[in-house]
Scaffold this motif. Structure first.
Motif, PDB file in Angstrom:
ATOM      1  N   GLY A 357      13.254  40.493  30.785  1.00  0.00           N
ATOM      2  CA  GLY A 357      14.570  40.653  31.531  1.00  0.00           C
ATOM      3  C   GLY A 357      15.809  40.066  31.137  1.00  0.00           C
ATOM      4  N   ALA A 358      15.566  38.786  31.061  1.00  0.00           N
ATOM      5  CA  ALA A 358      16.847  37.872  30.521  1.00  0.00           C
ATOM      6  C   ALA A 358      17.111  38.200  29.159  1.00  0.00           C
ATOM      7  N   MET A 359      16.214  38.413  28.218  1.00  0.00           N
ATOM      8  CA  MET A 359      16.568  38.727  26.868  1.00  0.00           C
ATOM      9  C   MET A 359      17.336  40.135  26.669  1.00  0.00           C
ATOM     10  N   ASP A 360      16.969  40.968  27.516  1.00  0.00           N
ATOM     11  CA  ASP A 360      17.449  42.375  27.750  1.00  0.00           C
ATOM     12  C   ASP A 360      18.878  42.301  28.189  1.00  0.00           C
ATOM     13  N   VAL A 361      19.208  41.286  29.275  1.00  0.00           N
ATOM     14  CA  VAL A 361      20.496  41.170  29.671  1.00  0.00           C
ATOM     15  C   VAL A 361      21.242  40.533  28.564  1.00  0.00           C
ATOM     16  N   CYS A 362      20.746  39.631  27.992  1.00  0.00           N
ATOM     17  CA  CYS A 362      21.625  38.854  27.030  1.00  0.00           C
ATOM     18  C   CYS A 362      21.947  39.902  25.828  1.00  0.00           C
ATOM     19  N   ALA A 363      20.910  40.511  25.413  1.00  0.00           N
ATOM     20  CA  ALA A 363      21.002  41.630  24.361  1.00  0.00           C
ATOM     21  C   ALA A 363      22.284  42.581  24.645  1.00  0.00           C
ATOM     22  N   ARG A 364      22.223  43.181  25.840  1.00  0.00           N
ATOM     23  CA  ARG A 364      23.133  44.061  26.360  1.00  0.00           C
ATOM     24  C   ARG A 364      24.481  43.481  26.247  1.00  0.00           C
ATOM     25  N   GLY A 365      24.738  42.240  26.778  1.00  0.00           N
ATOM     26  CA  GLY A 365      26.029  41.568  27.052  1.00  0.00           C
ATOM     27  C   GLY A 365      26.260  41.309  25.578  1.00  0.00           C
ATOM     28  N   PHE A 366      25.655  40.768  24.870  1.00  0.00           N
ATOM     29  CA  PHE A 366      26.003  40.463  23.310  1.00  0.00           C
ATOM     30  C   PHE A 366      26.576  41.767  22.628  1.00  0.00           C
ATOM     31  N   LYS A 367      25.675  42.762  22.794  1.00  0.00           N
ATOM     32  CA  LYS A 367      26.113  44.028  21.946  1.00  0.00           C
ATOM     33  C   LYS A 367      27.702  44.686  22.508  1.00  0.00           C
ATOM     34  N   ALA A 368      27.864  44.334  23.730  1.00  0.00           N
ATOM     35  CA  ALA A 368      29.033  44.845  24.541  1.00  0.00           C
ATOM     36  C   ALA A 368      30.152  43.978  24.132  1.00  0.00           C
ATOM     37  N   ALA A 369      29.928  42.807  23.967  1.00  0.00           N
ATOM     38  CA  ALA A 369      31.054  41.767  23.435  1.00  0.00           C
ATOM     39  C   ALA A 369      31.296  41.992  21.700  1.00  0.00           C
ATOM     40  N   ALA A 370      30.167  42.249  21.212  1.00  0.00           N
ATOM     41  CA  ALA A 370      30.614  42.793  19.832  1.00  0.00           C
ATOM     42  C   ALA A 370      31.248  44.005  19.610  1.00  0.00           C
TER      43      ALA A 370
END
Length: 436
Positions: A357-370
Protein backbone atom coordinates in the motif's frame (compact mmCIF):
# COMPACT_ATOMS: atom_id res chain seq x y z
CA UNK A 1 6.02 -18.75 -3.58
CA UNK A 2 7.24 -17.61 -0.20
CA UNK A 3 9.15 -19.95 2.04
CA UNK A 4 9.81 -20.02 5.74
CA UNK A 5 7.89 -17.25 7.50
CA UNK A 6 6.04 -16.18 4.33
CA UNK A 7 4.89 -19.66 3.29
CA UNK A 8 2.22 -19.67 0.55
CA UNK A 9 2.62 -15.97 -0.25
CA UNK A 10 3.50 -15.20 -3.86
CA UNK A 11 5.84 -12.45 -5.06
CA UNK A 12 4.03 -9.12 -5.35
CA UNK A 13 3.42 -8.09 -8.97
CA UNK A 14 1.96 -5.06 -10.71
CA UNK A 15 -1.66 -5.82 -11.72
CA UNK A 16 -2.96 -2.34 -12.52
CA UNK A 17 -5.46 0.08 -10.93
CA UNK A 18 -8.43 -2.27 -11.25
CA UNK A 19 -6.89 -5.12 -9.25
CA UNK A 20 -8.58 -6.09 -5.99
CA UNK A 21 -5.68 -8.27 -4.89
CA UNK A 22 -4.39 -6.85 -1.56
CA UNK A 23 -0.94 -8.22 -2.35
CA UNK A 24 -0.56 -6.71 -5.81
CA UNK A 25 0.70 -3.32 -6.91
CA UNK A 26 -2.02 -1.19 -8.43
CA UNK A 27 0.07 1.92 -9.20
CA UNK A 28 3.71 0.93 -8.70
CA UNK A 29 5.01 -0.55 -11.94
CA UNK A 30 8.81 -0.53 -11.50
CA UNK A 31 9.38 -0.48 -15.26
CA UNK A 32 7.01 2.39 -16.04
CA UNK A 33 8.89 5.29 -17.64
CA UNK A 34 8.40 8.64 -15.91
CA UNK A 35 10.44 11.73 -16.77
CA UNK A 36 12.70 9.56 -18.91
CA UNK A 37 13.58 7.01 -16.19
CA UNK A 38 12.11 3.82 -14.74
CA UNK A 39 9.85 4.42 -11.76
CA UNK A 40 11.97 2.07 -9.65
CA UNK A 41 15.05 4.18 -10.39
CA UNK A 42 13.25 7.35 -9.34
CA UNK A 43 11.75 6.08 -6.09
CA UNK A 44 14.60 3.80 -4.95
CA UNK A 45 12.49 2.00 -2.35
CA UNK A 46 14.16 0.55 0.74
CA UNK A 47 12.75 -1.63 3.52
CA UNK A 48 14.06 -0.97 7.02
CA UNK A 49 15.26 -3.80 9.23
CA UNK A 50 14.30 -2.43 12.64
CA UNK A 51 10.55 -1.90 12.55
CA UNK A 52 9.86 -4.97 10.44
CA UNK A 53 12.10 -7.54 12.08
CA UNK A 54 13.07 -6.21 15.52
CA UNK A 55 10.02 -4.47 16.96
CA UNK A 56 8.01 -6.74 19.24
CA UNK A 57 4.73 -4.80 19.20
CA UNK A 58 5.25 -3.42 22.69
CA UNK A 59 4.15 0.04 23.78
CA UNK A 60 4.39 2.07 27.02
CA UNK A 61 1.34 0.25 28.40
CA UNK A 62 1.90 -3.32 27.30
CA UNK A 63 4.40 -5.95 26.26
CA UNK A 64 4.97 -7.73 22.98
CA UNK A 65 2.16 -8.76 20.65
CA UNK A 66 4.31 -10.19 17.87
CA UNK A 67 5.64 -13.74 18.15
CA UNK A 68 8.44 -14.15 15.63
CA UNK A 69 10.60 -17.27 15.37
CA UNK A 70 13.76 -15.20 14.97
CA UNK A 71 13.37 -13.26 18.24
CA UNK A 72 16.38 -14.17 20.36
CA UNK A 73 19.94 -13.15 21.22
CA UNK A 74 22.05 -15.73 19.41
CA UNK A 75 23.76 -15.61 16.03
CA UNK A 76 21.45 -18.41 14.88
CA UNK A 77 18.51 -16.12 15.58
CA UNK A 78 20.28 -13.30 13.71
CA UNK A 79 20.78 -15.48 10.65
CA UNK A 80 17.21 -16.71 10.73
CA UNK A 81 16.13 -13.07 10.89
CA UNK A 82 18.28 -12.33 7.83
CA UNK A 83 16.68 -15.25 5.99
CA UNK A 84 13.23 -13.78 6.62
CA UNK A 85 14.41 -10.27 5.75
CA UNK A 86 15.71 -11.20 2.32
CA UNK A 87 12.67 -13.37 1.70
CA UNK A 88 10.54 -10.27 2.29
CA UNK A 89 12.76 -8.08 0.11
CA UNK A 90 12.42 -10.58 -2.74
CA UNK A 91 8.65 -10.95 -2.38
CA UNK A 92 8.23 -7.17 -2.48
CA UNK A 93 10.78 -6.71 -5.28
CA UNK A 94 12.45 -3.76 -3.52
CA UNK A 95 15.93 -2.74 -4.66
CA UNK A 96 17.32 -1.67 -1.24
CA UNK A 97 17.29 -2.26 2.50
CA UNK A 98 18.58 -0.35 5.55
CA UNK A 99 19.76 -1.37 9.03
CA UNK A 100 21.27 -0.40 12.39
CA UNK A 101 24.03 -2.65 13.71
CA UNK A 102 21.90 -3.44 16.77
CA UNK A 103 19.12 -4.76 14.51
CA UNK A 104 21.14 -7.41 12.76
CA UNK A 105 23.33 -8.96 15.48
CA UNK A 106 23.02 -9.64 19.22
CA UNK A 107 24.92 -7.41 21.61
CA UNK A 108 28.28 -8.85 22.66
CA UNK A 109 29.88 -8.79 26.08
CA UNK A 110 32.49 -6.37 24.69
CA UNK A 111 32.73 -3.97 21.79
CA UNK A 112 35.12 -6.38 20.07
CA UNK A 113 32.57 -9.19 20.33
CA UNK A 114 29.75 -6.97 19.03
CA UNK A 115 31.89 -5.94 16.06
CA UNK A 116 32.87 -9.56 15.37
CA UNK A 117 29.21 -10.52 15.27
CA UNK A 118 28.42 -7.59 12.98
CA UNK A 119 31.15 -8.67 10.59
CA UNK A 120 29.87 -12.24 10.65
CA UNK A 121 26.35 -11.18 9.75
CA UNK A 122 27.77 -8.84 7.08
CA UNK A 123 29.32 -11.90 5.42
CA UNK A 124 25.90 -13.55 5.58
CA UNK A 125 24.32 -10.44 4.03
CA UNK A 126 26.92 -10.30 1.27
CA UNK A 127 26.01 -13.80 0.06
CA UNK A 128 22.30 -12.98 0.09
CA UNK A 129 22.82 -9.66 -1.66
CA UNK A 130 24.82 -11.41 -4.37
CA UNK A 131 22.06 -13.99 -4.83
CA UNK A 132 19.06 -11.62 -4.78
CA UNK A 133 20.49 -8.41 -6.22
CA UNK A 134 19.12 -6.40 -3.27
CA UNK A 135 21.47 -3.55 -2.34
CA UNK A 136 22.16 -1.53 0.79
CA UNK A 137 20.82 2.03 0.74
CA UNK A 138 22.47 2.87 4.04
CA UNK A 139 23.74 1.52 7.31
CA UNK A 140 23.91 3.18 10.72
CA UNK A 141 24.88 2.52 14.31
CA UNK A 142 22.39 2.36 17.16
CA UNK A 143 23.76 4.90 19.63
CA UNK A 144 20.64 5.24 21.76
CA UNK A 145 19.14 1.93 22.97
CA UNK A 146 21.81 0.65 25.37
CA UNK A 147 21.96 2.22 28.82
CA UNK A 148 25.55 3.37 28.17
CA UNK A 149 24.03 5.97 25.82
CA UNK A 150 21.45 7.30 28.28
CA UNK A 151 23.21 10.71 28.26
CA UNK A 152 24.03 10.63 24.57
CA UNK A 153 26.88 9.23 22.52
CA UNK A 154 29.01 11.99 20.98
CA UNK A 155 27.60 14.50 23.48
CA UNK A 156 28.05 12.31 26.56
CA UNK A 157 29.80 13.84 29.60
CA UNK A 158 31.94 10.69 29.79
CA UNK A 159 34.74 10.67 27.17
CA UNK A 160 34.82 6.85 27.27
CA UNK A 161 31.28 6.79 25.88
CA UNK A 162 32.40 9.16 23.08
CA UNK A 163 35.27 6.76 22.32
CA UNK A 164 33.03 3.67 22.47
CA UNK A 165 30.57 5.32 20.05
CA UNK A 166 33.45 6.22 17.72
CA UNK A 167 34.56 2.59 17.66
CA UNK A 168 31.04 1.41 16.92
CA UNK A 169 30.50 3.94 14.13
CA UNK A 170 33.84 3.02 12.55
CA UNK A 171 32.82 -0.64 12.48
CA UNK A 172 29.41 0.18 10.98
CA UNK A 173 30.99 2.41 8.35
CA UNK A 174 33.41 -0.39 7.46
CA UNK A 175 30.55 -2.85 7.01
CA UNK A 176 28.45 -0.35 5.06
CA UNK A 177 31.42 0.33 2.79
CA UNK A 178 32.14 -3.38 2.32
CA UNK A 179 28.51 -4.11 1.41
CA UNK A 180 28.42 -1.32 -1.18
CA UNK A 181 26.14 0.94 0.85
CA UNK A 182 25.24 4.14 -0.95
CA UNK A 183 25.05 6.30 2.19
CA UNK A 184 25.92 6.25 5.87
CA UNK A 185 23.44 7.77 8.33
CA UNK A 186 24.03 9.32 11.75
CA UNK A 187 20.79 9.36 13.68
CA UNK A 188 21.19 11.51 16.77
CA UNK A 189 19.18 9.37 19.13
CA UNK A 190 20.00 10.94 22.47
CA UNK A 191 22.21 13.79 21.25
CA UNK A 192 20.40 16.43 23.26
CA UNK A 193 19.52 17.10 26.87
CA UNK A 194 16.75 16.75 29.43
CA UNK A 195 17.67 19.76 31.60
CA UNK A 196 20.20 22.58 31.48
CA UNK A 197 20.82 22.04 35.19
CA UNK A 198 23.30 19.29 34.30
CA UNK A 199 24.20 20.27 30.72
CA UNK A 200 27.07 22.28 29.25
CA UNK A 201 25.51 22.95 25.86
CA UNK A 202 28.52 24.64 24.26
CA UNK A 203 30.78 21.76 25.25
CA UNK A 204 28.33 19.16 23.95
CA UNK A 205 27.92 20.92 20.61
CA UNK A 206 31.70 21.02 20.19
CA UNK A 207 31.89 17.32 20.99
CA UNK A 208 29.22 16.56 18.39
CA UNK A 209 31.00 18.73 15.83
CA UNK A 210 34.27 16.93 16.47
CA UNK A 211 32.59 13.51 16.24
CA UNK A 212 31.01 14.32 12.88
CA UNK A 213 34.32 15.70 11.60
CA UNK A 214 36.01 12.41 12.57
CA UNK A 215 33.37 10.50 10.60
CA UNK A 216 33.87 12.67 7.51
CA UNK A 217 37.66 12.31 7.73
CA UNK A 218 37.33 8.53 8.01
CA UNK A 219 34.97 8.40 5.05
CA UNK A 220 37.65 9.95 2.86
CA UNK A 221 40.44 7.76 4.24
CA UNK A 222 38.64 4.52 3.39
CA UNK A 223 37.43 5.80 0.01
CA UNK A 224 33.73 5.59 0.82
CA UNK A 225 31.94 7.31 -2.06
CA UNK A 226 28.50 7.47 -0.48
CA UNK A 227 26.99 10.43 1.31
CA UNK A 228 27.18 11.02 5.05
CA UNK A 229 23.67 11.84 6.20
CA UNK A 230 22.38 13.36 9.44
CA UNK A 231 18.73 12.75 10.29
CA UNK A 232 16.98 15.75 11.88
CA UNK A 233 14.76 14.77 14.79
CA UNK A 234 13.05 16.97 17.40
CA UNK A 235 12.08 16.13 20.97
CA UNK A 236 12.08 12.33 21.07
CA UNK A 237 13.73 10.87 22.97
CA UNK A 238 15.35 13.86 24.70
CA UNK A 239 13.52 17.08 25.53
CA UNK A 240 15.87 19.17 23.36
CA UNK A 241 17.61 17.56 20.36
CA UNK A 242 20.63 19.27 18.83
CA UNK A 243 19.46 18.09 15.38
CA UNK A 244 15.94 19.50 15.76
CA UNK A 245 15.18 20.22 12.08
CA UNK A 246 16.85 20.96 8.73
CA UNK A 247 17.57 24.58 9.60
CA UNK A 248 19.15 23.62 12.93
CA UNK A 249 21.30 20.95 11.29
CA UNK A 250 22.44 23.35 8.59
CA UNK A 251 23.45 25.94 11.18
CA UNK A 252 25.39 23.25 13.02
CA UNK A 253 27.13 22.10 9.84
CA UNK A 254 28.07 25.67 8.91
CA UNK A 255 29.54 26.32 12.34
CA UNK A 256 31.84 23.30 12.08
CA UNK A 257 32.67 23.68 8.39
CA UNK A 258 30.82 20.54 7.29
CA UNK A 259 28.09 22.00 5.06
CA UNK A 260 29.79 20.66 1.92
CA UNK A 261 30.46 17.23 3.42
CA UNK A 262 27.21 16.20 5.09
CA UNK A 263 23.60 16.07 3.86
CA UNK A 264 20.31 15.25 5.55
CA UNK A 265 18.03 12.25 5.66
CA UNK A 266 14.57 13.75 6.27
CA UNK A 267 11.73 11.81 7.86
CA UNK A 268 8.14 12.89 7.42
CA UNK A 269 7.19 12.07 11.01
CA UNK A 270 10.11 14.06 12.38
CA UNK A 271 9.21 17.05 10.20
CA UNK A 272 5.72 17.08 11.69
CA UNK A 273 7.06 16.83 15.25
CA UNK A 274 9.27 19.86 14.52
CA UNK A 275 6.18 21.88 13.59
CA UNK A 276 6.85 21.78 9.85
CA UNK A 277 5.40 20.06 6.81
CA UNK A 278 7.42 17.38 5.03
CA UNK A 279 7.63 19.49 1.88
CA UNK A 280 8.93 22.45 3.89
CA UNK A 281 11.88 20.43 5.19
CA UNK A 282 12.55 19.01 1.72
CA UNK A 283 12.38 22.43 0.04
CA UNK A 284 14.66 23.98 2.65
CA UNK A 285 17.22 21.18 2.39
CA UNK A 286 17.24 21.56 -1.39
CA UNK A 287 17.60 25.36 -1.14
CA UNK A 288 20.54 24.95 1.26
CA UNK A 289 22.20 22.27 -0.87
CA UNK A 290 22.04 19.50 1.74
CA UNK A 291 19.19 17.27 0.54
CA UNK A 292 20.16 13.60 0.59
CA UNK A 293 17.47 11.01 1.29
CA UNK A 294 14.11 10.44 2.99
CA UNK A 295 12.43 8.20 5.53
CA UNK A 296 8.83 7.88 4.42
CA UNK A 297 6.14 7.44 7.07
CA UNK A 298 3.40 9.43 8.77
CA UNK A 299 2.13 10.28 12.23
CA UNK A 300 -1.34 9.84 13.62
CA UNK A 301 -3.23 13.13 13.41
CA UNK A 302 -4.48 12.81 17.00
CA UNK A 303 -1.21 11.64 18.59
CA UNK A 304 1.54 14.03 19.59
CA UNK A 305 4.40 11.60 19.08
CA UNK A 306 6.22 9.71 16.36
CA UNK A 307 3.89 6.81 15.48
CA UNK A 308 5.85 5.69 12.37
CA UNK A 309 2.84 4.60 10.34
CA UNK A 310 2.97 3.68 6.68
CA UNK A 311 2.06 6.55 4.31
CA UNK A 312 -1.49 6.56 2.94
CA UNK A 313 -2.14 10.19 1.94
CA UNK A 314 -1.52 10.67 -1.79
CA UNK A 315 -1.80 14.51 -1.88
CA UNK A 316 0.64 14.82 1.01
CA UNK A 317 3.11 12.45 -0.63
CA UNK A 318 2.71 14.14 -4.03
CA UNK A 319 3.71 17.53 -2.59
CA UNK A 320 6.76 15.94 -0.97
CA UNK A 321 7.90 14.27 -4.18
CA UNK A 322 7.27 17.49 -6.07
CA UNK A 323 9.97 19.14 -4.00
CA UNK A 324 12.28 16.18 -4.57
CA UNK A 325 11.73 16.10 -8.33
CA UNK A 326 12.11 19.87 -8.57
CA UNK A 327 15.45 19.53 -6.75
CA UNK A 328 16.68 17.00 -9.32
CA UNK A 329 15.59 13.78 -7.63
CA UNK A 330 17.61 11.32 -5.62
CA UNK A 331 21.29 10.68 -6.29
CA UNK A 332 22.58 8.28 -3.65
CA UNK A 333 19.43 8.63 -1.52
CA UNK A 334 16.06 6.94 -1.78
CA UNK A 335 12.68 6.26 -0.17
CA UNK A 336 13.20 4.27 3.01
CA UNK A 337 10.05 3.07 4.76
CA UNK A 338 10.82 3.89 8.39
CA UNK A 339 7.37 2.60 9.28
CA UNK A 340 5.95 -0.20 11.38
CA UNK A 341 2.82 -2.28 11.64
CA UNK A 342 0.20 -1.51 14.25
CA UNK A 343 0.60 -3.86 17.24
CA UNK A 344 -2.64 -5.67 16.35
CA UNK A 345 -1.41 -6.51 12.82
CA UNK A 346 0.10 -9.90 13.58
CA UNK A 347 0.28 -11.87 10.35
CA UNK A 348 3.05 -12.30 7.76
CA UNK A 349 0.60 -10.99 5.16
CA UNK A 350 0.35 -7.72 7.11
CA UNK A 351 4.08 -7.04 6.65
CA UNK A 352 3.75 -7.34 2.89
CA UNK A 353 0.41 -5.52 2.57
CA UNK A 354 1.69 -2.52 4.53
CA UNK A 355 4.59 -2.05 2.11
CA UNK A 356 2.43 -2.74 -0.95
CA UNK A 357 0.00 0.00 0.00
CA UNK A 358 2.79 2.42 0.86
CA UNK A 359 4.62 1.81 -2.40
CA UNK A 360 1.42 2.36 -4.34
CA UNK A 361 0.79 5.64 -2.49
CA UNK A 362 4.33 6.78 -3.25
CA UNK A 363 4.02 5.79 -6.90
CA UNK A 364 0.75 7.69 -7.30
CA UNK A 365 2.19 10.70 -5.53
CA UNK A 366 5.38 10.67 -7.56
CA UNK A 367 3.57 10.39 -10.88
CA UNK A 368 1.29 13.28 -9.92
CA UNK A 369 4.35 15.34 -8.98
CA UNK A 370 6.01 14.49 -12.29
CA UNK A 371 2.93 15.59 -14.25
CA UNK A 372 2.77 18.87 -12.34
CA UNK A 373 6.42 19.46 -13.15
CA UNK A 374 6.02 18.59 -16.85
CA UNK A 375 2.92 20.77 -17.21
CA UNK A 376 4.55 23.62 -15.27
CA UNK A 377 1.33 23.63 -13.29
CA UNK A 378 2.99 25.20 -10.28
CA UNK A 379 6.25 26.53 -11.70
CA UNK A 380 4.54 28.79 -14.27
CA UNK A 381 2.43 30.71 -11.70
CA UNK A 382 5.45 30.78 -9.39
CA UNK A 383 7.52 32.37 -12.13
CA UNK A 384 4.80 34.93 -12.75
CA UNK A 385 4.70 35.78 -9.03
CA UNK A 386 8.42 36.63 -8.99
CA UNK A 387 8.65 38.03 -12.53
CA UNK A 388 9.44 41.53 -11.28
CA UNK A 389 12.79 40.30 -9.99
CA UNK A 390 13.89 39.64 -13.57
CA UNK A 391 14.05 43.37 -14.35
CA UNK A 392 17.48 45.01 -14.65
CA UNK A 393 16.90 47.27 -11.65
CA UNK A 394 15.75 44.42 -9.42
CA UNK A 395 18.81 42.37 -10.36
CA UNK A 396 21.02 45.35 -9.61
CA UNK A 397 19.59 45.59 -6.09
CA UNK A 398 20.32 41.92 -5.41
CA UNK A 399 23.76 41.86 -6.98
CA UNK A 400 25.15 44.62 -4.78
CA UNK A 401 25.20 47.29 -7.48
CA UNK A 402 22.89 49.54 -5.46
CA UNK A 403 23.35 50.98 -1.98
CA UNK A 404 20.52 51.41 0.46
CA UNK A 405 20.59 55.17 -0.20
CA UNK A 406 20.38 54.68 -3.96
CA UNK A 407 17.43 52.32 -3.63
CA UNK A 408 15.62 54.72 -1.33
CA UNK A 409 16.35 57.69 -3.66
CA UNK A 410 14.88 55.85 -6.67
CA UNK A 411 11.68 55.04 -4.77
CA UNK A 412 11.27 58.73 -3.94
CA UNK A 413 12.25 59.95 -7.41
CA UNK A 414 9.92 57.62 -9.27
CA UNK A 415 7.16 57.96 -6.66
CA UNK A 416 6.88 54.18 -6.39
CA UNK A 417 3.72 52.93 -4.65
CA UNK A 418 3.52 49.10 -4.86
CA UNK A 419 0.09 47.56 -5.32
CA UNK A 420 -0.60 44.23 -3.57
CA UNK A 421 -1.18 41.22 -5.83
CA UNK A 422 -3.10 38.07 -4.99
CA UNK A 423 -1.10 35.07 -3.84
CA UNK A 424 -3.76 32.83 -5.44
CA UNK A 425 -3.37 30.14 -2.79
CA UNK A 426 -6.82 28.61 -3.27
CA UNK A 427 -6.38 28.46 -7.04
CA UNK A 428 -3.02 26.72 -6.61
CA UNK A 429 -4.51 24.23 -4.14
CA UNK A 430 -7.22 23.49 -6.69
CA UNK A 431 -4.55 22.89 -9.32
CA UNK A 432 -2.80 20.35 -7.07
CA UNK A 433 -6.09 18.55 -6.45
CA UNK A 434 -6.60 18.11 -10.20
CA UNK A 435 -3.43 16.00 -10.31
CA UNK A 436 -3.93 13.86 -7.23
Amino acid sequence: MGKGFFTDLAPVRYEGPESLNPLAYRHYNPDEMVLGRRLEDHLRFAVCYWHNLVWTGSDPFGGYTFERPWFGDTMDHAKRKADVAFEMFELLGVPFFTFHDFDVRPEGATLAESISRLEEIADYFAAKMEKTGVKLLWGTANLFSHRRFMAGAATNPDPDVFAYAAGLVKACMDVTHRLGGENYVLWGGREGYETLLNTDMGRELDQLGRFLSLVVDYKHRIGFKGAILVEPKPQEPTKHQYDFDVATVYGFLKRYGLENEVKVNIEQGHAILAGHSFEHELALAAALGIFGSIDMNRNDQQSGWDTDQFPNNVPEVALAYYQIVKAGGFTSGGTNFDAKLRRQSLDPEDLLAAHVGAMDVCARGFKAAARMLEDKALSRPLGERYAGWESAEAKAMLSGERTLEEIAERVMREDIEPLPRSGRQEILENIVNRYV
